[in-house]
Design a protein around this motif. Structure first.
Motif, short mmCIF file in Angstrom:
data_model
loop_
_atom_site.label_atom_id
_atom_site.label_comp_id
_atom_site.label_asym_id
_atom_site.label_seq_id
_atom_site.Cartn_x
_atom_site.Cartn_y
_atom_site.Cartn_z
N TYR A 377 0.82 -1.21 0.00
CA TYR A 377 0.00 0.00 0.00
C TYR A 377 0.86 1.26 0.00
CZ TYR A 377 0.94 0.44 5.06
OH TYR A 377 1.54 0.58 6.28
N GLY A 378 0.24 2.36 -0.39
CA GLY A 378 0.93 3.63 -0.45
C GLY A 378 0.86 4.38 0.86
N GLY A 379 1.98 4.89 1.30
CA GLY A 379 2.03 5.75 2.48
C GLY A 379 2.09 7.19 2.03
N SER A 380 1.00 7.94 2.26
CA SER A 380 0.90 9.34 1.86
C SER A 380 1.14 9.53 0.36
CB SER A 380 1.87 10.21 2.66
OG SER A 380 1.56 10.16 4.04
N GLU A 381 0.91 8.49 -0.43
CA GLU A 381 1.10 8.53 -1.88
C GLU A 381 2.56 8.71 -2.27
OE1 GLU A 381 -2.10 8.64 -4.41
OE2 GLU A 381 -2.02 7.27 -2.71
N VAL A 382 3.49 8.54 -1.34
CA VAL A 382 4.90 8.74 -1.62
C VAL A 382 5.68 7.44 -1.54
CG1 VAL A 382 7.03 9.87 -0.84
CG2 VAL A 382 4.88 11.14 -0.88
N TYR A 383 5.42 6.64 -0.51
CA TYR A 383 6.17 5.41 -0.27
C TYR A 383 5.32 4.17 -0.52
CZ TYR A 383 9.12 8.63 2.44
OH TYR A 383 9.92 9.68 2.85
N THR A 384 6.02 3.06 -0.77
CA THR A 384 5.36 1.75 -0.78
C THR A 384 5.60 1.09 0.57
OG1 THR A 384 5.61 1.45 -3.16
CG2 THR A 384 5.28 -0.53 -1.83
N CYS A 385 4.51 0.64 1.19
CA CYS A 385 4.56 -0.02 2.48
C CYS A 385 3.93 -1.41 2.36
CB CYS A 385 3.82 0.80 3.54
SG CYS A 385 4.44 2.50 3.73
N LEU A 386 4.16 -2.23 3.37
CA LEU A 386 3.68 -3.62 3.35
C LEU A 386 2.79 -3.88 4.56
CD1 LEU A 386 3.80 -6.59 2.31
CD2 LEU A 386 5.89 -6.85 3.66
N ALA A 387 1.67 -4.56 4.32
CA ALA A 387 0.80 -5.04 5.40
C ALA A 387 0.59 -6.53 5.20
CB ALA A 387 -0.54 -4.31 5.37
N LEU A 388 0.56 -7.26 6.32
CA LEU A 388 0.48 -8.71 6.29
C LEU A 388 -0.76 -9.20 7.02
CD1 LEU A 388 4.20 -9.25 7.36
CD2 LEU A 388 3.32 -9.51 5.04
N ALA A 389 -1.30 -10.32 6.54
CA ALA A 389 -2.42 -10.97 7.23
C ALA A 389 -2.25 -12.47 7.08
CB ALA A 389 -3.76 -10.53 6.64
#
Length: 396
Positions: A377-389
């Motif tokens: 997912y995008g963090g503030s439209e600047v970074y790529t971040c990861l979420a896990l489930a």
């Protein structure tokens, strides 16, 4: 189950989607302060058509058709704008909204990268003298590769894939990639800033590849459309392979549209008779649940119970991919102020404001690997971040 009273009003939906171009896509220094103030949590502005019935979040449990809860990777962000070059980012945007596909033991991240619009793009016109004079950025698609889905390196020679030749002045954004047989199909948004409301030149764009590195342009998916078709979400399984429903490939598009295809190239769209709250589609998943072998899980991103952009989940079926049976009353991913990169601030220097997208989470890429769902997912439209489930079920 959702009832008629909970369905969003059509005027609310139209206010969100507009004419296919969102107001918050604009740019320019005169716009930044306004958007920085606007993208804060606001129940009155951004409830998004959800039921106002209270939810006891302490005791609430996700239904068995949903995926989650998600936990954010402790070392986010995992991918950032380059120090220089075509994907160096700009105020308000960077590297985000890409697809992740696994091939030969590697993770391929096909992502949207942003850069400032060149100074002579508007032919010397001052900002505001043209319909879109405030636009100050342009995007293209790049490829990064990882062995673990966390540490990515840009693939040599795979930057700025589409903005070449006659397409130099177009912006390519927000990626969906699926595999079918021996071919990968890429869908993204193509924009002509000088004529952005014309569906003959803007909307879902297609390219194909055999190796995820070299791409052949196909063109617009809906060349005869009379309204903008954007944000393509092609139905896929946990291995990112395209899935048919009732014999057809399925694409969820913006503003209550859905499209079908026999070959993933030629698409016909139609308007659905009803819609659900939560904004635009992020990711469409099938064949993910033993308990619901016919189920479709559509992730959505947009105004959600007070958040400017948060991720929700909607449940449909392959038997009827146009009818929502239920949706979650609260989002599964939201931006948090405690993370600078989700609060419009620099990950390296948290005191520096680098974006006006403060309360904004959106994603277009997810895959299942070693018992986990991995959502990028995008963090503030600047970074790529990861979420896990946790992937508790083994269907597929």
């Amino acid at each position: 189950m959702s009832d008629e009273a909970e369905k969003p009003k059509d005027e609310d939906r139209k206010a969100f989607f507009g004419d296919g171009f969102f107001a918050w896509q604009g740019g320019g220094k005169t716009y930044q302060k306004e958007m920085y103030e606007a993208t804060q949590y606001n129940v009155e502005k951004y409830w998004g058509g959800f039921s106002e019935e209270s939810v006891d979040e302490a005791s609430y449990r996700l239904p068995d058709w949903a995926i989650g809860p998600f936990r954010k990777y402790e070392s986010n962000p995992i991918f950032a704008p380059a120090e220089e070059g075509w994907d160096r980012g700009r105020f308000g945007g960077g590297v985000h909204n890409g697809s992740v596909v696994r091939k030969d033991g590697k993770f391929y991240y096909i992502y949207r990268g942003e850069e400032p619009l060149r100074e002579d793009y508007w032919g010397g016109a001052e900002e505001g003298l043209t319909d879109m004079g405030a636009m100050d950025y342009i995007c293209d698609i790049g490829v990064a590769v990882s062995s673990d889905g966390i540490h990515f390196e840009r693939a040599a020679g795979c930057g700025q894939l589409f903005r070449r030749g006659e397409d130099e002045d177009f912006s390519f954004e927000d990626v969906c990639v699926v595999k079918h047989e021996d071919t990968y199909y890429l869908y993204c948004n193509k924009w002509d800033w000088r004529d952005f409301s014309n569906p003959k030149g803007n909307g879902v764009f297609i390219a194909t590849s055999k190796d995820l590195l070299h791409w052949v342009k196909v063109g617009l998916a809906f060349p005869e459309a009379t309204r903008i078709h954007r944000n393509p979400c092609v139905l896929q399984n946990p291995d990112n392979e395209a899935v048919r429903a009732n014999g057809k490939f399925v694409m969820y598009v913006n503003d209550g549209l859905i499209a079908y295809s026999d070959d993933l190239i030629h698409w016909e769209s139609r308007e659905m008779s009803e819609f659900w709250p939560g904004g635009e589609g992020c990711f469409a998943l099938a064949d993910y649940s033993d308990a619901h072998p016919d189920g479709i899980l559509l992730f959505t991103g947009g105004h959600h119970t007070g958040h400017f952009y948060a991720v929700g989940e909607v449940f449909l079926t392959k038997s009827n991919p146009e009818q929502a049976l239920a949706w979650l009353p609260r989002p599964v991913l939201i931006a948090e102020e405690r993370y600078p990169w989700e609060d419009a601030r620099s990950a390296a220097n948290p005191d520096e404001i680098i974006s006006y997208f403060r309360d904004t989470i959106f994603f277009t890429g997810m895959t299942r690997h070693e018992g986990q769902w991995m959502a990028y997912y995008g963090g503030s439209e600047v970074y790529t971040c990861l979420a896990l489930a946790d992937a508790k079920q083994k269907y597929g």
